[in-house]
Design a protein around this motif. Structure first.
Motif, PDB file in Angstrom:
ATOM      1  N   UNK A  17       2.005 -14.774   0.643  1.00 51.12           N
ATOM      2  CA  UNK A  17       3.182 -14.096   1.201  1.00 51.12           C
ATOM      3  C   UNK A  17       2.906 -12.637   1.567  1.00 51.12           C
ATOM      4  N   UNK A  18       2.293 -11.816   0.693  1.00 50.50           N
ATOM      5  CA  UNK A  18       2.026 -10.427   1.111  1.00 50.50           C
ATOM      6  C   UNK A  18       1.071 -10.322   2.305  1.00 50.50           C
ATOM      7  N   UNK A  19       0.216 -11.315   2.476  1.00 54.45           N
ATOM      8  CA  UNK A  19      -0.710 -11.293   3.611  1.00 54.45           C
ATOM      9  C   UNK A  19       0.022 -11.529   4.930  1.00 54.45           C
ATOM     10  N   UNK A  20       1.177 -12.196   4.872  1.00 54.41           N
ATOM     11  CA  UNK A  20       1.942 -12.464   6.091  1.00 54.41           C
ATOM     12  C   UNK A  20       2.508 -11.192   6.704  1.00 54.41           C
ATOM     13  N   UNK A  21       2.791 -10.201   5.875  1.00 55.84           N
ATOM     14  CA  UNK A  21       3.403  -8.965   6.369  1.00 55.84           C
ATOM     15  C   UNK A  21       2.365  -7.939   6.833  1.00 55.84           C
ATOM     16  N   UNK A  22       1.118  -8.145   6.479  1.00 56.32           N
ATOM     17  CA  UNK A  22       0.084  -7.163   6.830  1.00 56.32           C
ATOM     18  C   UNK A  22      -0.117  -6.947   8.329  1.00 56.32           C
ATOM     19  N   UNK A  23      -0.247  -8.014   9.146  1.00 60.90           N
ATOM     20  CA  UNK A  23      -0.514  -7.759  10.571  1.00 60.90           C
ATOM     21  C   UNK A  23       0.547  -6.890  11.246  1.00 60.90           C
ATOM     22  N   UNK A  52       8.070   8.420  10.370  1.00 59.06           N
ATOM     23  CA  UNK A  52       8.333   8.258   8.934  1.00 59.06           C
ATOM     24  C   UNK A  52       9.102   6.965   8.684  1.00 59.06           C
ATOM     25  N   UNK A  53      10.051   6.659   9.542  1.00 60.26           N
ATOM     26  CA  UNK A  53      10.813   5.417   9.407  1.00 60.26           C
ATOM     27  C   UNK A  53       9.902   4.201   9.535  1.00 60.26           C
ATOM     28  N   UNK A  54       9.019   4.220  10.528  1.00 63.09           N
ATOM     29  CA  UNK A  54       8.120   3.090  10.771  1.00 63.09           C
ATOM     30  C   UNK A  54       7.158   2.910   9.597  1.00 63.09           C
ATOM     31  N   UNK A  55       6.640   4.008   9.075  1.00 66.95           N
ATOM     32  CA  UNK A  55       5.759   3.926   7.899  1.00 66.95           C
ATOM     33  C   UNK A  55       6.542   3.382   6.703  1.00 66.95           C
ATOM     34  N   UNK A  56       7.746   3.892   6.494  1.00 62.58           N
ATOM     35  CA  UNK A  56       8.584   3.414   5.400  1.00 62.58           C
ATOM     36  C   UNK A  56       8.911   1.936   5.522  1.00 62.58           C
ATOM     37  N   UNK A  57       9.185   1.497   6.744  1.00 63.62           N
ATOM     38  CA  UNK A  57       9.473   0.087   6.988  1.00 63.62           C
ATOM     39  C   UNK A  57       8.267  -0.777   6.638  1.00 63.62           C
ATOM     40  N   UNK A  58       7.091  -0.332   7.016  1.00 59.04           N
ATOM     41  CA  UNK A  58       5.875  -1.090   6.709  1.00 59.04           C
ATOM     42  C   UNK A  58       5.635  -1.149   5.204  1.00 59.04           C
ATOM     43  N   UNK A  59       5.789  -0.027   4.526  1.00 60.07           N
ATOM     44  CA  UNK A  59       5.574   0.005   3.077  1.00 60.07           C
ATOM     45  C   UNK A  59       6.626  -0.815   2.339  1.00 60.07           C
ATOM     46  N   UNK A  60       7.878  -0.727   2.767  1.00 66.42           N
ATOM     47  CA  UNK A  60       8.944  -1.492   2.120  1.00 66.42           C
ATOM     48  C   UNK A  60       8.740  -2.994   2.319  1.00 66.42           C
ATOM     49  N   UNK A  61       8.344  -3.388   3.512  1.00 62.53           N
ATOM     50  CA  UNK A  61       8.088  -4.806   3.766  1.00 62.53           C
ATOM     51  C   UNK A  61       6.976  -5.345   2.893  1.00 62.53           C
ATOM     52  N   UNK A  62       5.916  -4.571   2.765  1.00 62.28           N
ATOM     53  CA  UNK A  62       4.793  -5.019   1.929  1.00 62.28           C
ATOM     54  C   UNK A  62       5.189  -5.052   0.459  1.00 62.28           C
ATOM     55  N   UNK A  63       5.949  -4.060   0.008  1.00 59.68           N
ATOM     56  CA  UNK A  63       6.398  -4.037  -1.387  1.00 59.68           C
ATOM     57  C   UNK A  63       7.299  -5.238  -1.679  1.00 59.68           C
ATOM     58  N   UNK A  64       8.207  -5.560  -0.782  1.00 63.45           N
ATOM     59  CA  UNK A  64       9.070  -6.723  -0.979  1.00 63.45           C
ATOM     60  C   UNK A  64       8.258  -8.017  -0.999  1.00 63.45           C
ATOM     61  N   UNK A  65       7.266  -8.103  -0.140  1.00 61.30           N
ATOM     62  CA  UNK A  65       6.421  -9.296  -0.121  1.00 61.30           C
ATOM     63  C   UNK A  65       5.624  -9.426  -1.424  1.00 61.30           C
TER      64      UNK A  65
END
Length: 176
Positions: free
Chosen positions: A24-30, A62-75
Motif C-alpha cells: 500500500x505505501x508503495x502505491x502512493x510513491x509514484x 508547501x501544500x504540494x509537499x504536505x499533500x505528498x507527505x500526508x498521503x505517504x503517512x496515511x498509506x
C-alpha cells in the motif's frame, strides 16, 4: 496498567495481508514523487502556462509537499493493521503504552478510509478519457500512469481491514 504480556494473544496476520499492507505505501510513491518534482520547480509534463496556472510556487509548493507527505503517512498506517504496534501500543507512549488498541480504533477508521479512497481515487482509472490541455501529450500519459496505482489503494486497504477484523474477532477481542 495492563501490559502486553498479560493480554490474550491475537493470531498472526495472514501472509497475503502482510504483503498487501506493505504494498500500500508503495502505491502512493509514484504520484508523491511527481508532486515533489512539481514543488521543486520541474514542469513534470505540464506546459509552461499549465505549470504557472497550477500554482506550485511559494505556499503552493508547501501544500504540494504536505499533500505528498500526508498521503505517504496515511498509506503507512496500513502497516498498523498487521504489525504488533497496531494491536498493542508501544511501551514508550506515555500513559497508554502497553495497552491493547481497541479493534474499533483501528478497523473503523481503516474501513472508512478504504471507502473514501475507493471513491476519490477511482476516477484516476479514467484519466485518459478526459483532455488535459494544460499538459503536454507525453506529460498527460506519464501523469496518468503515475496516478493509476492509487486506484488500488482503497480496495487493498479494505481487504487488509477485513482480514484484521476477522483475525481480531476470532481471538475474541470484543469485535461485536
Amino acid at each position: 496498567m495492563t501490559t502486553a504480556q498479560s493480554l490474550p494473544a491475537v493470531s498472526s496476520p495472514a501472509r497475503w495481508a502482510v504483503r498487501t499492507a506493505h504494498i500500500i505505501p508503495l502505491l502512493t510513491l509514484p504520484s508523491g514523487i511527481w508532486r515533489l518534482l512539481l514543488a521543486a520547480g520541474h514542469h513534470a509534463g505540464y506546459t509552461d502556462a499549465g505549470y504557472k496556472a497550477l500554482g506550485t510556487t511559494g505556499w503552493g509548493a508547501a501544500y504540494v509537499v504536505g499533500l505528498s507527505l500526508a498521503g505517504e503517512a496515511l498509506a503507512l498506517l496500513a502497516l498498523g493493521l498487521v504489525r504488533p504496534w497496531g494491536e498493542v501500543l508501544p511501551h514508550w507512549i506515555p500513559l497508554l503504552g502497553g495497552r491493547r488498541v481497541p479493534w474499533k480504533a483501528a478497523v473503523v477508521p481503516a474501513g472508512l478510509g478504504a471507502v473514501a479512497l475507493t471513491v476519490l481515487c477511482s476516477s484516476f482509472a479514467l484519466w485518459w478519457a478526459f483532455p488535459h490541455d494544460d499538459m503536454t501529450p507525453a506529460g498527460s500519459v506519464m501523469a496518468g500512469f503515475l496516478y493509476l496505482p492509487l486506484v488500488a489503494w482503497g480496495p487493498l486497504l479494505a481487504a487488509v481491514t477485513v482480514s484484521t477484523y476477522r483475525r481480531r474477532r476470532r481471538a475474541g477481542h470484543e469485535c461485536r
